[in-house]
Design a protein around this motif. Sequence first.
Motif: not given
Length: 256
Positions: A155-160, A178-183
Amino acid sequence: MKRGTYKDRAIVLNSVDYGESDRILTFYTLGRGKMSGIAKGARRSRKRFVGNLDPASHIDIMFFHNGTSDLTRVEDACLIDAFPGLRGDIERYSEACYMLELASEMTREGQVLPLVYRELAAFLKMLEGGPSPECLRFFEVRLLSHTGYLPHLNGCVVCRKGHEGERLFFCSDKGGTICRGCSTGMSGLVPVSPGTAGLLSMAARLEEEKLRRLRPDRAFLDESERMLSDFIKFQLGKELKTRRFMAKLRMAGSPA
Ligand SMILES: [Zn+2]
């Protein structure tokens, strides 16, 4: 550590000649973690030490600790396994030396991690058994796990948010995928597929027997190498000498 003579099992991480006839070595023990010692007369006493103190040797070791100094006195070393198959092949031997340097850099004296000793013994054996490009990646991720530095891979380390088949990025600074959105707006990212992140996460936990059966594809090898080398460099704050040497060997061996 109290003054006294100790016996343990160890993997020699590094050894250098010292003075006329001595050798100084660092070794990772099963029971006491990373240590360093001086082997007096090691280059003269063929009976006690010949060949036993070379890097990557798996040994039964006996050493004396005076209760204060960090440097023990190595009294005896008996080979358990010299991994002869590694030594005749410069590429494999350089990979073995990379594992040793990485283990040495990722650990400190006084910290006892029996799993680090076990992984070293198991992966040197694995490397000796034949070329296995994934071997180093699996070793890296397991070492990171045992030393408490395993990055966040599920999963994404920022938004989980969990990974849903989309392309991801790996960010060493954030310590995970990290997911695309958070990148958006972030720099220094390494593109990575959810498959690679998932397989690395699995490789960090699997039993050794099951690990040997994994057959990762080319994409995994390329992505995981970029991602882990970036992360390890970030954690250590430098590039390892053995890693630079491996890169040189690779350049020399590739067709012009
Ligand atoms: Zn996210």
